[in-house]
Design a protein around this motif. Structure first.
Motif: not given
Lengths: 534, 404, 73, 373
Positions: A462-477, A479-482, A292-299
């Motif tokens: 560099f990878g961690i910062v990039l990952l954080c930027i990417h995570l911050c651009t994500l939204r779930s329905f 709602v900000p993912y982070t 079963v899927i549940v939305v919105p979901s956060l990290m």
């Protein structure tokens, strides 16, 4: 602009095919009414199902002079045979000859419907398409001679699995029931936990061919109207031939496709779903899938196991910390190893450096390739382990541990330290309760390893910062993912890294639920009144 | 779409970068240097000797194992006009790329020290690969090169042996000084304080010390022994302090963690174990232009060993012991101060620094001729050690023996 | 030469992906600005790679500030 | 160009903290101790007070601006042409700032960590980060800041705790000996590096804040925490390394991290501690870059700024190698021209604009009241 051209053509190709399909589909679906002849009706159904062998057709005579011919049609294995037996019994025995006046055509159907059919949901149907769909989804169709309509009785009786403990999320303390492939069972599992009239279940049918039933579940008044509307909207937008599993729906309604991270939570556990519904989220149940899927979901949700709420708060908090820690190990351990070993040797204590240098004496690969080799080997082992029959599992672990681990070290292909790092990473990876997040970490790990190989720790940062930027651009329905870390919401921290005692979690997550934030009131600690020593 | 652009950008950038990993060095391609020796070479340049460890020998669990003994370290020597040149030239000899981040100890040859250590220090603090956590010592009566050629027992790495025993002797015996690069730099730059470095001596025959025989016998023929401290003036070595004076110096610097003081008592000896001590330097400016310095040592001690007939529990015994201990310490300190003032004219105690801190204005006046003033200043030493406990027994066995 | 070619390729690749996006939203002015900007940057980049000295913007600032600083000192 | 993104006051504080600490951490201890030796902490505390005053001044400016960003406001006050020209000065300033920071990052990493890596590659590396974050928008930048600041503070805290055993209080003595002249120089340096660049936040406050009424205290608190952290680093440098060693180092706080040694286990962790500087430099660069791109888009009056990020980012990378040809030029320029430049950009122009605006408004209201009466 050749890129655009290519993009257009590809898009067009896809579009034309889908248009064709829909066109043919709609031609088929042209309204075809039932006729009064029983024979031709049956023939028509037979033809349109291609004389399918699982279609069962029984013709019986009922009425005073056995003069009414009734055809009973159903799909073998899709209906409840006991209920069918009852239906046939009542048709033959209960209907007295006097009840049926063959001349009164309008009341014949309703007569039968009123008097004879005692089980299930009943509909009157006039066109073939609906009838066929019904027959295929567990209805028994009653066709009556000289009547241009049919009675469809819902007596579904699928072969189904019982409620078992979910395989994907086991726990020590807590309920052991899991969702099954049957939608009715699943909704009943939810209903059993939330006995409120506010638990609304809205049904939908998705998939042009499969016509899969999908249920949107939410608690009226708790779930945000906007999100419910958005869920409806996104589900309605789906125009695909088949929905076979929740994963299909998930992929079609998620906000962002190009991300390794799951932006929609899925689980097999009814208690987890119930808990999330009570936080104001919306669940989507799909027929034929125990997930079963549940939305919105956060990290953070992917770090929460439902067991956390059944355990003492302090222990649960400790476990949460452990999981976050494991997340970082699983993500970074090999890349840190590479970075330290090829760029920052000064970070190792001299004795450790010496012992690693001694181990690596004679190993032909650079640390990066060594790590890549081991990680890939492990991924292969794991993938093989999942797909393999249980019985071979034992042999597998022997091959994995002994042959690849021991022998590779002894042959001087990899160093002992590398084997330790890889196994630590693997174990840490298993600590993350949500499988879909664990998989995404596996993917990102390789990117991190490449960065570490090129730039050392700077690359990892560099990878961690990039990952954080990417995570911050994500939204779930929407709602900000982070959240609730970014944007930071102090009140919601009670159920993220920490798991506060239940009595202190008096508010629901802010971003998900705006209408009814307060969970409980005037309920401080459940301490008993201090007794006077009498 | 955005992601696609980004991905393509990323790959465009990463393809050339992945193919060239500029700074990578694999661990097994490194010649890990653990000790560095700096000597003068004949042609006014420097000779550098580097002790490089042999990982497989150091890490091997089973000693020997029939395959014979490899030395755990190898020392290479090379010379050049400046230090860096000599080090770079070493690559002609070393089997692998030299890696200096794990240096434990730097031995400065006595000759170099006498000529000045500025040049050496500049390289050491400029190179990003080098760290600052190694200790710096001076070889006494021998070349640094020879010091780095002695094999040692138990600690397989001679550099580690030097490091560990410097720490141990500084903590428990207080005759050596742990000086790392930052301390040394601060002392050299400071106008009111001169650096001191611990000296290292080869005891025995240096020739035998280089062969494995040295470590295979139960009684090593050649050993590395710390011996006194070297006093510097303006980054040049001016002379040595012996053991007692070094101790005196350490008292004044407040770096004594623990040590032992042997005092004579009733035709025997009593060992006093100093447990903690602190030093205070108080400058006074009342008389004339030359300041006087008051050095105050306070501390606590235990009785560690009694080799004489003594009733410890009598009330005046402790005060007598205290008095003798204080005198002994005071002797150490005054002899060190005298030597520094009279012979070396080097303010190794940091009196000038202290004056600077207490009275910056006064210091501005006397700063320029501090070297001349320092030998003339009056130093008053006050020692106040309190003896607290007697160890696990009270009166010594001596008392009962003598009764018979 | 090879470097200049590589830089050109990168710029063209970026333009190929950016311009359709702008075109989709009918931002013609933006396309013009973008193109001018890209050409300018590409020219500078190629000059830079071929070791042609490029004026330092900080020198410009220093040049304008010098009279003011002289006034004070 | 109309951007509707809004960040919360808390996020503003986070960005302010990261902005004031970026690069400042790395370079300011040596410039401060070079001037005032062990008294550097006094001048940095005085510097904090001035920085707080400045941030209040920017808030006052922001109040006058209403729901406009700084460049729109300049156009309002000075008319379209002149306003755009002054705005262009700011774009130029931010552009140079971005390039200079890329250069700082390159110098730092090539000096301390990756000595043989070509510096351009490191510039490109950081440029990729800032391009991707600015393309994603201010909101993402702010949220990333919230995620990362925790790590910066944890590392900073770890560094302070690990260095406690190495502290020698007497390194602070003799205190209060530096001359007022030296103090002034040190304070000007401090303010020019930590305080005056905050002028770029006029592009963010109050336009992009969801609750401008609260932004005031958050902005000032952010400045206080940021400059306070810098002061802590300065004090730590003096206490652990001593003033003369600090002044001699190119990157004293990195050397500070090098000296960490606790129990012989937690040692040699400076490469991890470098995370503090990498993260804060990243944010400072990103904010400069954001402002330069948004300002430029504003001046060109285009619909959105996103398409400008890549070409402008590439231009910055090219100029980052030109802007500081070597360390000598860098220290010379930073010492001689940076403070007056920043005083003009960060104080004189905003002040002048504010006064002009007030006079204009009064004039207008008088006119209006005259005409009505």
């Amino acid at each position: 602009m050749p890129g655009r051209l290519v993009y257009r053509t590809i898009k067009n190709i896809f579009r034309t095919t889908s248009k064709d399909e829909t066109a043919s589909q709609s031609q088929q679906q042209e309204e075809k009414k039932l006729v009064s002849s029983l024979e031709s009706n049956i023939l028509e159904i037979k033809n349109s199902l291609g004389n399918s062998s699982d279609l069962v057709i029984r013709v019986i005579h009922i009425g005073a002079e056995n003069n009414i011919k009734i055809g009973v049609l159903y799909t073998d294995g899709m209906i409840n045979t006991a209920a069918l037996q009852d239906l046939l019994d009542s048709l033959i025995n209960k209907i007295k000859p006097s009840d049926i006046v063959p001349t009164d055509s309008t009341s014949l159907v309703s007569d039968i419907r009123k008097n004879a059919v005692t089980v299930g949901e009943v509909e009157e149907i006039k066109d073939f398409n609906t009838l066929i769909t019904n027959i295929l989804s567990g209805h028994a169709a009653l066709l009556i001679e000289n009547e241009p309509q049919a009675i469809s009785v819902s007596i579904p009786g699928l072969e189904k699995r019982g409620v078992e403990e979910p395989q994907s999320a086991t726990l020590i303390k807590g309920p052991r029931d899991g969702f099954t492939e049957t939608l009715g069972t699943n909704t009943s599992l939810l209903r059993r936990r939330i006995r409120s009239s506010n638990l609304w279940l809205e049904s939908k049918e998705i998939g042009r061919v499969t016509k899969t039933r999908v249920i949107i579940a939410y608690i009226k008044g708790l779930a945000s109207e906007d999100i419910v509307k958005e869920v409806h909207h996104r589900l309605d937008k789906i125009n695909i031939d088949a929905i076979l599993e929740t994963g299909n729906v998930e992929e079609l309604i998620q906000d962002e496709t190009y991300t390794p991270f799951p932006t929609i939570f899925s689980t097999e556990r009814p208690d987890a779903v119930a808990g999330k519904l009570l936080e104001g989220r919306v669940a989507i149940l799909v027929d034929g899938s125990p997930f079963v899927i549940v939305v919105p979901s956060l990290m953070v949700e992917f770090f929460q196991a439902s067991e956390d709420y059944y355990q003492r708060a302090d222990i649960a908090t400790f476990l949460r910390f452990l999981r976050f820690f494991c997340f970082f190990i699983a993500l970074l351990a090999p890349s840190l190893y590479i970075a330290v070993l090829t760029y920052h040797q000064e970070m190792l204590p001299t004795t450790l450096l010496v012992s690693i240098a001694a181990q690596r004496e004679g190993i032909p690969f650079p640390a990066f390739f060594e790590a890549l080799l081991m990680e890939l080997t492990f991924e292969i082992l794991r993938e093989a382990g999942v797909r393999m029959p249980r019985a071979v599992g034992q042999a597998m672990s022997i091959v994995g541990a002994l042959v690849l681990g021991q022998a590779a070290v002894q042959a001087g292909i990899v160093s002992n330290a590398m084997v330790i790092v890889v196994s630590m990473t693997a174990i840490a990876n298993f600590c993350i309760p949500a499988i879909n997040l664990a998989i995404s970490i596996r993917l990102i790990r390789f990117v991190m390893m490449c960065l570490a190989a090129v730039f050392g720790l700077i690359g990892v940062m560099f990878g961690i910062v990039l990952l954080c930027i990417h995570l911050c651009t994500l939204r779930s329905f929407g709602v900000p993912y982070t959240s609730p870390f970014a944007p930071f919401i102090l009140q919601d921290q009670k159920d993220t890294l920490f798991r506060f005692p239940l009595w202190s979690m008096f508010s629901r997550p802010r971003l998900i639920n705006q209408n009814n934030v307060i969970r409980e009131q005037n309920n401080p600690t459940s301490k008993p009144e201090t007794r006077t020593g009498k | 779409m955005k992601k696609v652009i980004f991905f393509i950008l990323f790959t465009i950038v990463s393809i050339p970068t992945l193919s060239a990993c500029w700074d990578t060095r694999e661990v097994n391609d490194l010649a890990i240097a653990v000790a560095l020796g700096i000597d003068k070479s004949e042609d006014k340049g420097y000779t550098v000797s580097v002790q490089i460890l042999n990982p497989s020998e150091v890490a091997s669990q089973t000693a020997g194992g029939g395959s014979g003994y490899d030395t755990p370290v190898t020392t290479y020597t090379s010379s050049g006009k400046i230090l860096f040149e000599a080090i770079r030239k070493l690559t002609q000899q070393t089997p692998r790329k030299l890696y200096l981040a794990h240096l434990r100890i730097i031995v400065i040859g006595e000759e170099v020290a006498k000529e000045g250590i500025y040049n050496a220090i500049d390289f050491l603090s400029r190179d990003p690969e080098l760290r600052t956590d190694f200790y710096i010592i001076v070889s006494k009566d021998s070349k640094a090169e020879d010091v780095l050629r002695i094999l040692t027992n138990i600690e397989k790495l001679p550099a580690n042996k030097l490091y560990e025993s410097l720490e141990a002797s500084s903590d428990a015996w207080a005759v050596t000084g742990k000086v790392n690069l930052n301390d040394l730099l601060n002392d050299i730059v400071s106008e009111g304080k001169q650096p001191v470095l611990t000296g290292i001596k080869i005891k025995g025959d240096p020739k035998i010390g280089t062969s494995p025989d040295n470590v295979q016998s139960i009684y090593p023929k050649a050993e590395l022994v710390y011996d006194g401290m070297a006093a510097f003036r303006n980054n040049k070595l001016v002379g040595w302090l012996d053991e007692e004076e070094s101790k005196g110096l350490n008292y004044v610097k407040g770096t004594v963690k623990s040590t032992l003081i042997v005092t004579d008592m009733n035709d025997g000896q009593v060992g006093i174990e100093l447990l903690k001590s602190s030093a205070e330097i108080i400058p006074h400016f009342d008389v004339g232009s030359t300041p006087t310095i008051e050095v105050k040592i306070t501390g606590e001690a235990n009785i560690g060993e009694v080799n004489t007939n003594l009733d410890l529990l009598k009330d005046h015994v402790f005060s007598e012991l205290e008095k003798k201990t204080n005198e002994k310490i005071k002797d150490n300190i005054t002899s060190a101060i005298e030597k520094a003032q009279k012979e070396y004219k080097a303010d190794i105690f940091g009196f000038g620094d202290k004056i600077h801190k207490e009275d910056p204005k006064k210091w501005e006046e006397i700063k320029t001729n501090w070297t001349e003033i320092f030998p003339t200043i009056q130093v008053e030493v006050k020692v106040d050690i309190k003896i607290r406990r007697t160890g696990t027994i009270t009166n010594p066995f001596h008392n009962e023996l003598s009764e018979e | 030469m090879l470097k200049s070619l590589g830089i050109l390729l990168i710029f063209i690749a970026i333009a190929i992906f950016q311009i359709p996006q702008l075109a989709k939203e009918k931002m013609n002015k933006e396309i013009v600005i973008f193109s001018i900007f890209m050409v300018f940057t590409a020219v500078i980049a190629i000059l830079k790679v071929n070791d042609v000295p490029i004026p330092n913007p900080l020198e410009l600032i220093a040049y304008t500030l010098d009279p003011i600083l002289n006034l004070f000192s | 160009m109309e951007e509707k993104v809004r960040i919360s006051p808390f996020q503003l504080s986070v960005l302010t903290i990261l902005f004031t600490t970026g690069t400042t951490f790395l370079i300011i201890p040596s410039t401060m101790t070079a001037e005032t030796k062990q008294d550097a902490w006094v001048s940095s505390i005085l510097g904090i007070i001035i920085c707080l005053g400045l941030s209040y001044f920017f808030i006052v400016c922001g109040r006058e601006m209403g729901r406009k960003n700084y460049i729109q406001y300049l156009e309002d006050v000075y008319g379209r042409l002149l306003g755009k020209m002054i705005g262009l000065l700011y774009v130029f300033f931010c552009f140079n700032g971005t390039a200079a920071l890329l250069s700082y990052f390159g110098f730092f990493t090539t000096t301390q960590m990756l000595t043989t890596t070509p510096i351009e590659v490191l510039h490109i590396l950081l440029a990729i980060l800032i391009i991707s974050v600015v393309r994603a928008g201010l909101e993402v930048l702010a949220r990333t800041g919230e995620l990362m600041i925790i790590w910066v503070f944890l590392l900073l805290l770890a560094m302070i705790v690990f260095l406690l055993p190495d502290i020698q209080l007497e390194r602070l003595t003799p205190s209060f000996v530096a001359s007022p002249m030296n103090h002034t120089k040190a304070i000007i340096n401090f303010v020019a590096i930590a305080g005056l660049p905050l002028v770029v936040f006029l592009m963010i406050i109050p336009k992009h804040i969801n609750r401008p009424d609260l932004a005031k205290w958050n902005f000032i608190a952010g400045t206080l925490i940021g400059t306070g952290a810098v002061t802590v680093i300065i004090v730590l440098c003096i206490l652990v390394l001593g003033a003369s060693t600090t002044a001699r180092q190119l990157y004293p706080s990195y050397v500070l991290a090098k000296t960490i040694s606790v129990f012989d286990i937690i040692q040699r962790i400076e490469s991890i501690m470098a995370g503090i500087w990498v993260i804060s430099i990243f944010f400072k660069t990103a904010i400069y870059f954001y402002v330069s791109v948004v300002g430029f888009a504003q001046i060109l009056e285009v619909k959105n700024y996103h398409f400008l990020t890549i070409p402008m980012g590439m231009l910055t990378v090219i100029f980052s190698t030109i802007i500081y040809p070597n360390i000598e030029f860098m220290s010379h320029w930073d010492a001689k021209y940076w403070p007056p430049y920043l005083i003009i950009m960060g104080f004189i122009i905003p002040l002048f604009t504010l006064i002009t605006d007030k006079i204009k408004k009064r004039f207008k209201s008088k006119k209006a009241s005259n005409s009505t009466s």
